[in-house]
Design an enzyme around this catalytic site. Structure first.
Site, PDB file in Angstrom:
ATOM      1  N   GLY A 299       2.101   2.459   5.372  1.00 12.48           N
ATOM      2  CA  GLY A 299       3.150   1.520   5.748  1.00 12.48           C
ATOM      3  C   GLY A 299       3.898   1.967   6.996  1.00 12.48           C
ATOM      4  O   GLY A 299       4.223   1.149   7.874  1.00 12.48           O
TER       5      GLY A 299
ATOM      6  N   CYS B 231       1.892   0.478  -8.340  1.00  9.09           N
ATOM      7  CA  CYS B 231       2.930   0.980  -7.430  1.00  9.09           C
ATOM      8  C   CYS B 231       4.251   1.195  -8.155  1.00  9.09           C
ATOM      9  O   CYS B 231       4.991   2.142  -7.854  1.00  9.09           O
ATOM     10  CB  CYS B 231       3.109   0.025  -6.254  1.00  9.09           C
ATOM     11  SG  CYS B 231       3.491  -1.674  -6.744  1.00  9.09           S
TER      12      CYS B 231
ATOM     13  N   GLY C 158       0.832  -1.197   0.000  1.00  7.98           N
ATOM     14  CA  GLY C 158       0.000   0.000   0.000  1.00  7.98           C
ATOM     15  C   GLY C 158       0.864   1.243   0.000  1.00  7.98           C
ATOM     16  O   GLY C 158       2.039   1.202  -0.379  1.00  7.98           O
ATOM     17  N   SER C 159       0.301   2.335   0.452  1.00  8.56           N
ATOM     18  CA  SER C 159       1.013   3.615   0.416  1.00  8.56           C
ATOM     19  C   SER C 159       2.110   3.662   1.466  1.00  8.56           C
ATOM     20  O   SER C 159       2.045   2.985   2.505  1.00  8.56           O
ATOM     21  CB  SER C 159       0.037   4.769   0.644  1.00  8.56           C
ATOM     22  OG  SER C 159      -0.402   4.808   1.988  1.00  8.56           O
ATOM     23  N   THR C 160       3.106   4.494   1.203  1.00 16.14           N
ATOM     24  CA  THR C 160       4.190   4.685   2.165  1.00 16.14           C
ATOM     25  C   THR C 160       3.654   5.259   3.469  1.00 16.14           C
ATOM     26  O   THR C 160       4.095   4.871   4.563  1.00 16.14           O
ATOM     27  CB  THR C 160       5.259   5.614   1.563  1.00 16.14           C
ATOM     28  OG1 THR C 160       5.824   4.962   0.409  1.00 16.14           O
ATOM     29  CG2 THR C 160       6.368   5.909   2.552  1.00 16.14           C
TER      30      THR C 160
ATOM     31  N   GLU D 292       5.659  -3.283   1.092  1.00 15.36           N
ATOM     32  CA  GLU D 292       5.843  -2.941  -0.326  1.00 15.36           C
ATOM     33  C   GLU D 292       4.990  -1.703  -0.555  1.00 15.36           C
ATOM     34  O   GLU D 292       3.761  -1.777  -0.590  1.00 15.36           O
ATOM     35  CB  GLU D 292       5.411  -4.095  -1.225  1.00 15.36           C
ATOM     36  CG  GLU D 292       5.922  -3.956  -2.656  1.00 15.36           C
ATOM     37  CD  GLU D 292       4.898  -3.345  -3.586  1.00 15.36           C
ATOM     38  OE1 GLU D 292       4.986  -2.115  -3.813  1.00 15.36           O
ATOM     39  OE2 GLU D 292       4.043  -4.072  -4.084  1.00 15.36           O
TER      40      GLU D 292
END
Length: 494
Positions: free
Chosen positions: A247, A300, A242-244, A265
C-alpha cells in the site's frame, strides 16, 4: 445448497477455466505472450496458465476505459437504467454461484461453505449500490437571493482497482460495485494467486448489460501490472486492498505520477477483548474462534490478539481448548471442512516462521504444528500462544494464518493500552455488559470498526476501513462510492 463432497468434486471437474485477460470486452492473452501459473493449494499443482499482462496491456485497457468514460456509455445512462443493470449483475452472480464459489475454492483453498457465502455477499454489494443509483441526491446550499449554489457528485473517470487473494470474488466486488455505482470505468488487477473468479465476473457483468469497455480485468504480476496502474497518468484514482508494505508503494507511485488519490485497505492486528462481566462466555469463545480461524486466519481484520481480563482468563482458555477441537482440517470441497490449506507454499512458510518465533517468545497452549490432509500438505493447525507480551513479534506483526495470541489484563485502561499498542487500527471487538464501558472503549480504541458483544461486524450499510497503517479511506456505505467521485460546486447568479 447441500451437496456431498463427491458431488462438489464432480462439479469442480466440470469447471473449464480461462486465464486470459478481459480487455475491451474480449478475452485475450497478454500482448507479449507471458503467462503465470495459478496453483491449487490443495494439490500444489497448476490449475491453469494465466495471462501475465504487460504495461502495453495496461495502456490498452486504460485507453479503452477512458474512451468508454468520455463517451458516457455508462455514466450517461439514466439512473434507473444503471440501477437495472447493477441489479442484473447481482442476479447473474447468484445464477452462477456454484461456478464462482468453485473457482475460489480451487484457486485459493477456500472452504466451499465460505466461498458460497462470499458469492452471496458479492451479489448483495451490487444490489445495494445498484439501489443507490436513483436514490442518491446532490445538495442545494443556502444562498442569497438571486443565487443558486449546489454541490454535486460526479464520477472521477477511470479507477484502478488492485485486490488480494484471500477473498477473490468478494474483494473484487467491494471495489467494482461502488466504483461503477459512481459512474466510473474500472481497470481491475486481481492477485497473481487468484484471478479466475474476477475474470469470470467481468464476463458476467457484460452479459448483464454493462457497456463494453467500462470494465477490464488484467491479471499479472504486482511489480508489472500493479505498478503500471499505480503510475499511469490516465488513472484517476486507485482502490487497493492488500499489505501495508505494498500500500505504501502506491502512495509513492501516485506522488511520482499524477497525484491521483489512493484509497488503501491494508493490514490489521485486531484485538478481541473479553471482560470479566461478559454475560455469555460460550458465545464469546465461539466468536474468538470464528474471528481468528475463519479462512485459516487469512483475513485482514482477523482478531488475532485475544485480551482476557484476569477474572475469567482460566475459564475462558479452557473453553477455547474445547472449541478449537471442532475445527476440522480437510479438503476445501468437503462441506464438513472448516479449516482449509494455506494459500501457497510461500505463505505457508511465512506462517511456520512465526510459529518458530512464537515458541521462543511465549507459551504454546494449542497447535503449533503442521498437518497433511490427503494430498494436501499446506495445513497449519489452529494455534494458541499464551503469556504473550506487547513487545513480542507475534503480538505486533500480522501473521495471516491460524494463530491466536493471548494476553491478560486487569483494568479497563490496561486493555485500551494493549489494544492500541499496534501500528494497525482496522477492527476490534469487545464483550461486556456495561454500556458505559462499551461506549468509553469505543471512544478510546483506535480502530475503524468496533463490535460490541460480537465479532468483526460488516455490512454494505456501514463503512469498513482502518486507522493508522491499516489504510486510508473506507469501503462500503456511501463513503465507499463517494471516494470514487468528485465534488463540484456550482454558483449560478440569476
Amino acid at each position: 445448497m447441500s451437496f456431498t463432497f463427491q458431488e462438489w468434486q464432480a462439479r469442480a471437474a466440470e469447471i473449464r477455466v480461462n486465464g486470459n485477460a478481459w480487455i475491451d470486452g474480449v478475452r485475450c492473452p497478454s500482448s507479449d505472450g507471458t503467462t503465470l501459473p495459478t496453483i491449487n493449494p490443495m494439490t500444489e499443482q497448476p490449475l491453469a496458465q494465466i495471462a501475465a499482462t504487460s504495461t502495453q496491456d495496461v495502456d490498452h485497457a486504460v485507453a479503452s476505459a477512458r474512451d468508454a468514460f468520455e463517451r458516457r456509455l455508462w455514466s450517461g445512462l439514466a439512473p434507473s437504467e444503471r440501477r437495472a443493470i447493477m441489479k442484473n449483475i447481482a442476479q447473474t452472480i447468484r445464477e452462477h454461484q456454484q461456478e464462482l464459489a468453485l473457482l475460489d475454492c480451487l484457486e485459493v483453498g477456500k472452504c466451499i461453505s465460505e466461498a458460497l457465502e462470499d458469492v452471496e455477499e458479492s451479489a448483495v454489494l451490487f444490489d445495494w449500490y445498484g439501489e443507490l443509483q436513483d436514490k442518491h441526491y446532490d445538495q442545494v446550499a443556502a444562498s442569497p437571493d438571486g443565487v443558486q449554489a449546489t454541490v454535486s457528485y460526479e464520477p472521477l473517470g477511470v479507477i484502478g482497482a488492485i485486490v488480494p487473494w484471500n477473498y477473490p470474488l468478494h474483494n473484487a466486488s467491494v471495489k467494482l460495485a461502488p466504483a461503477l455505482a459512481g459512474g466510473n470505468s474500472v481497470v481491475l488487477k486481481p492477485s497473481e494467486e487468484s484471478s479466475l473468479s474476477a475474470l469470470r465476473l467481468a464476463e458476467l457483468c457484460e452479459e448483464a448489460g454493462l457497456p463494453r469497455g467500462v470494465l477490464h480485468v488484467l491479471p499479472g504480476y504486482g511489480h508489472v501490472t500493479g505498478e503500471a496502474l499505480g503510475r499511469h497518468p490516465d488513472i484517476d484514482a486507485i482502490g487497493f486492498t492488500g499489505s501495508t508494505e505494498i500500500g505504501k508503494r502506491f502512495l509513492v507511485y501516485a506522488g511520482e505520477s499524477n497525484m491521483k488519490p489512493v484509497w488503501l485497505e491494508c493490514g490489521g492486528k485486531s484485538p478481541h477483548i473479553v471482560f470479566d462481566d461478559c454475560a455469555d462466555l460460550d458465545a464469546a469463545a465461539d466468536a474468538v474462534i470464528s474471528g481468528v480461524f475463519t479462512n485459516a486466519g487469512q483475513v485482514c481484520s482477523a482478531h488475532s490478539r485475544l485480551l482476557l481480563q484476569d477474572g475469567i482468563a482460566e475459564e475462558f482458555l479452557t473453553l477455547l481448548q474445547k472449541k478449537i477441537k471442532q475445527l476440522i482440517p480437510g479438503h476445501p470441497l468437503n462441506p464438513d471442512t472448516n479449516l482449509g490449506p494455506i494459500v501457497s507454499r510461500s505463505q505457508f512458510e511465512q506462517v511456520i516462521d512465526y510459529l518458530t518465533v512464537g515458541k521462543h517468545e511465549a507459551n504454546l497452549l494449542v497447535g503449533g504444528d503442521v498437518g497433511t490432509v490427503g494430498e494436501g500438505s499446506l495445513f497449519v493447525m489452529p494455534t494458541i500462544f499464551t503469556e504473550v507480551e506487547a513487545k513480542h513479534r507475534i503480538f505486533q506483526e500480522e501473521i495471516f494464518g491460524p494463530v491466536l495470541t493471548v494476553t491478560r489484563f486487569q483494568k479497563d485502561m490496561d486493555s485500551v493500552a494493549l489494544a492500541n499498542n499496534s501500528c494497525y487500527g482496522l477492527a476490534a471487538s469487545l464483550w461486556t455488559q456495561r454500556l458505559s464501558r462499551a461506549h468509553r472503549l469505543c471512544d478510546l480504541i483506535q480502530a475503524g470498526t468496533i463490535t460490541v458483544n460480537g465479532v468483526d461486524a460488516v455490512s454494505p450499510q456501514t463503512t469498513f476501513g482502518g486507522m493508522k497503517q491499516s489504510g486510508i479511506g473506507r469501503d462500503y456505505g456511501l463513503a465507499g462510492m463517494h471516494k470514487y467521485m468528485a465534488l463540484k460546486t456550482r454558483w449560478i447568479h440569476y
